[in-house]
Write an enzyme that holds these catalytic residues in place. Sequence first.
Site, PDB file in Angstrom:
ATOM      1  N   ASP A 235       0.823  -1.390  -0.088  1.00  0.00           N
ATOM      2  CA  ASP A 235       0.020  -0.136  -0.137  1.00  0.00           C
ATOM      3  C   ASP A 235       0.875   1.216   0.048  1.00  0.00           C
ATOM      4  OD1 ASP A 235      -2.437   1.570   0.478  1.00  0.00           O
ATOM      5  OD2 ASP A 235      -1.703   1.761   2.492  1.00  0.00           O
ATOM      6  N   GLU A 259       1.673   0.142  -4.869  1.00  0.00           N
ATOM      7  CA  GLU A 259       0.760   1.077  -5.277  1.00  0.00           C
ATOM      8  C   GLU A 259       1.464   2.184  -5.577  1.00  0.00           C
ATOM      9  OE1 GLU A 259      -3.132   3.673  -3.758  1.00  0.00           O
ATOM     10  OE2 GLU A 259      -1.457   2.681  -2.357  1.00  0.00           O
TER      11      GLU A 259
END
Length: 555
Positions: A235, A259
């Site tokens: 993340d 990400e």
Amino acid sequence: MVSMSALRHGLGVLYLAGWLGSSLAATTEQWKSRSIYQTMTDRFARTDGSTTSPCNTTEGLYCGGTWRGMINHLDYIQGMGFDAVMISPIIENVEGRVEYGEAYHGYWPLDLYSLNSHFGTHQDLLDLSDALHARDMYLMMDTVINNMAYITNGSDPATHIDYSTLTPFNSSSYYHPYCKITDWNNYTNAQLCQTGDNIVALPDLYTEHAEVQETLSNWAKDVISTYSIDGLRIDAAKHVNPGFLKNFGDAVDIFMTGEVLQQEVSTICDYQNNYIGSLPNYPVYYAMLKAFTLGNTSALATQVQEMKNSCHDVTALSSFSENHDVARFASMNPDMALAKNILTFTLLADGVPMIYQGQEQHLDGPGSPKNREAIWLTEYNTDAELYKLIGKLNAIRKHAYRLDNHYPDVQTYPVFEGGSELGFRKGVEGRQVVMLLSTQGTNSSAYNLSMPVSFTGGTVVTEILNCINYTVNAQSELVVPMDKGEPRVFFPADLMPGSGLCGLPVANVTYAALKTQGAAAAEAALSLGIRTDAASNALLSLVLSVVAGLLVGMW
Ligand SMILES: *[C@@H]1O[C@H](CO)[C@@H](O)[C@H](O)[C@H]1NC(C)=O
Ligand SMILES: *[C@@H]1O[C@H](CO)[C@@H](O)[C@H](O)[C@H]1NC(C)=O
Ligand SMILES: *[C@@H]1O[C@H](CO)[C@@H](O)[C@H](O)[C@H]1NC(C)=O
Ligand SMILES: *[C@@H]1O[C@H](CO)[C@@H](O)[C@H](O)[C@H]1NC(C)=O
Ligand SMILES: *[C@@H]1O[C@H](CO)[C@@H](O)[C@H](O)[C@H]1NC(C)=O
Ligand SMILES: *[C@@H]1O[C@H](CO)[C@@H](O)[C@H](O)[C@H]1NC(C)=O
Ligand SMILES: *[C@@H]1O[C@H](CO)[C@@H](O)[C@H](O)[C@H]1NC(C)=O
Ligand SMILES: *[C@@H]1O[C@H](CO)[C@@H](O)[C@H](O)[C@H]1NC(C)=O
Ligand SMILES: *[C@@H]1O[C@H](CO)[C@@H](O)[C@H](O)[C@H]1NC(C)=O
């Protein structure tokens, strides 16, 4: 809560057994043939199996999804042909409600060494991992390594974070000095300052620091082995010090997709070329939107080529058209034919497909948090049009891989660009999958389209979504009846046996056998019991586990 390292020691023998029998430390090459269903644990399935329990996405509260609930709904996921599942971050998050809700998403870490009890117990998570591996499915874990969390609820994070509440990073020395991100496009600023706000502060870990790096890497290695995790999503990778991203990847030695929410080709490829082997393919995502919401077909064809020119390996990126951070496609355009086209491209173009829960039900949440709908409210409808479409697309992708293990590595390229159509091809000559996409939508009427480049003249191809055969003519043109804006997907008809499509059973056939023996090859593979179903894989795991157990006992 029980510490994970203690559990790990107690269960050492089991790990080794699980490790040999399943798929721990799956490589990038192994992941490339896979197809991922991205769940948000709190919103996928409840332990009580309810399909009516309310979930108001705007309120942002825990809605009751659990690992146990997910175990009970793996048929739904596998029914679409997925062979990997991503789950939300598993660790304990901050408790309590603020104006925009609770930590149901798992992105507000409190204690690395405890599990999020809303999602279940240590045993539940072990069982989920086992249940997936018994089906020969991989487990991917979403992971936060950028920050911890602290609810300041209106107070200034500069002065109101009590670091001693955080485990194990329990003093301010583990964090960058507080500052608010002022310029999200300035990477130094975005990496040194905090992604949170003054309601939920997200203290930014000092990941340049050796001790922080080592603690995070050791934690991840522990969790990966404890739960036999096969891959990670990282993340907010954009906000992590890139040097640490690289060190972390080397330490955990497992497939990671990170990400970086940017549409510039140069940014994504710079990350892939230098820091992390895989990222969600945001540049192509934005180009897909241009094609299927604005009808700009050339934007997509061009972007596919540009990514190949700049990135070290586009086939290792993850391919998506929805996720929990972006508006669902149906909220931009409710047309069903367009939804089918964008899914077809997502699943059949380069990269590891990552389909976000609910896309198969044509959900239409317009961005976070409204795109985090509870899937149980759809009653897990396996008759939904997109659910069935995904099943067919995963089946042809898997079959193409069965007939050529290099299929995932062979890059996609455009073969046709019409005013409102796009053709792409993937795979070596003779075994290629060709997709013909339309940006016209459901209202478009019937017409014949002549595609000059597809397969060699005389080849009989099956359009796998409708199970109709066409013969490529002597001029090597494939004349395709288009209608209602529907996508078309072609594969050589003589290579269809074993695909599980158009009434044919799934069989572990080879290209050579199909070419020499025709359909009989698939029947032979079936009668030999060489099947790819879950039962035989479970048996294999069991045998391997027993063998592993014996070895451990002997040494
Ligand atoms: C969901 O919660 C929001 C905020 O509390 C509220 O305005 C809205 O009416 C609720 N929606 C439903 C369907 O209950
Ligand atoms: C935050 O403040 C709101 C409004 O004062 C209050 O209702 C809520 O309980 C507080 N949340 C926490 C976790 O302290
Ligand atoms: C942080 O945790 C360590 C290990 O549990 C402990 O020894 C230390 O006193 C804690 N520091 C603070 C500031 O709470
Ligand atoms: C980017 O952010 C850093 C740290 O916040 C700051 O020192 C630098 O001046 C910024 N660069 C630009 C070009 O604004
Ligand atoms: C299509 O997209 C490309 C690339 O973004 C852009 O250069 C071009 O102007 C667009 N064409 C139209 C007709 O909007
Ligand atoms: C398609 O046709 C229907 C019925 O004529 C109309 O209501 C709808 O707006 C049209 N959709 C598009 C995208 O043009
Ligand atoms: C498309 O071609 C087929 C075969 O030549 C023909 O039967 C059909 O009428 C054509 N369809 C349209 C819409 O022109
Ligand atoms: C398509 O062609 C294959 C190979 O010739 C044949 O086995 C199959 O029955 C045909 N399918 C249809 C729907 O005609
Ligand atoms: C399929 O067959 C090939 C060789 O024919 C073998 O290597 C592979 O392990 C088999 N796959 C499965 C899932 O049985």
